[in-house]
Scaffold this active site. Sequence first.
Site, PDB file in Angstrom:
ATOM      1  N   PHE A   1     -64.813 -34.668  56.820  1.00  0.00           N
ATOM      2  CA  PHE A   1     -64.028 -35.495  55.917  1.00  0.00           C
ATOM      3  C   PHE A   1     -64.913 -36.032  54.804  1.00  0.00           C
ATOM      4  CE2 PHE A   1     -61.871 -35.831  60.018  1.00  0.00           C
ATOM      5  CZ  PHE A   1     -60.551 -35.568  59.666  1.00  0.00           C
TER       6      PHE A   1
ATOM      7  N   ILE B   1     -67.002 -34.625  64.628  1.00  0.00           N
ATOM      8  CA  ILE B   1     -66.487 -35.078  63.347  1.00  0.00           C
ATOM      9  C   ILE B   1     -67.667 -35.244  62.393  1.00  0.00           C
ATOM     10  CG2 ILE B   1     -65.160 -36.842  62.140  1.00  0.00           C
ATOM     11  CD1 ILE B   1     -63.573 -35.438  64.345  1.00  0.00           C
ATOM     12  N   GLU B   2     -67.504 -34.764  61.173  1.00  0.00           N
ATOM     13  CA  GLU B   2     -68.503 -35.003  60.137  1.00  0.00           C
ATOM     14  C   GLU B   2     -67.887 -35.850  59.035  1.00  0.00           C
ATOM     15  OE1 GLU B   2     -71.077 -32.693  56.627  1.00  0.00           O
ATOM     16  OE2 GLU B   2     -69.686 -31.572  57.888  1.00  0.00           O
ATOM     17  N   ILE B   3     -68.642 -36.824  58.566  1.00  0.00           N
ATOM     18  CA  ILE B   3     -68.265 -37.581  57.378  1.00  0.00           C
ATOM     19  C   ILE B   3     -69.340 -37.300  56.335  1.00  0.00           C
ATOM     20  CG2 ILE B   3     -67.664 -39.833  56.431  1.00  0.00           C
ATOM     21  CD1 ILE B   3     -65.874 -39.014  58.727  1.00  0.00           C
TER      22      ILE B   3
END
Length: 221
Positions: A96, A140-142
Amino acid sequence: MVKSTTTMGAASCGGGVLPLASLNHISIVCRSVEASLRFYTDVLGFVPIRRPGSFDFGGAWLFNYGIGIHLLQSEDPGSLPPEKGEINPKDNHISFQCESMVAVERRLKEIGIPYVQRCVEEGGINVDQIFFHDPDGFMIEICNCDNLPVVPLAGDQQRAPAACRRAPAAVNTVKQQQQGSVVPASSAPVTTAAAQCMPSAATAAQAIRVAEESSSHISCA
């Protein structure tokens, strides 16, 4: 009743690539839909939306940032791979884009979610990344990956102009809301829940703070 059809044979779109439009959703098999629902709403800001009543299996649908998350309750949670302890940035993940990496890191520390940081430097451009797991170990990657331009490889110029144009997620979200395709799961008015499916109006009031935070990046050292 859910109908399933499997077709084998030549594609019906007249040859070439499939006539795709955009990413619609990703599906994640969960040990506990309830735990995953709390994570994706409370941590990532997704909003529960109406799910087809004809489904005869447990799950939940969520929406925000122009994409959907479909949570599926595992029929045999014990058969799922063991929860991952190590956070490996090279593992399968969804990424994201965010407004402030500093704010993301601060929030993860506040709620006690373990994470690892990476920094990519390319041609004087810094891309910061934060990786962490959901309750089932899905990563999850930010990031602020939009810092990097989308540059097509040589030899694939025919589709490059359209394929390499970024579409703002908020614009897609608004269009779907206007078309009535995003319906909140709760009994709250659509206008209330719809507002949660796009950047909050409060974002404008915080623009100066966000700009200041985003002007710095995670250390690449």
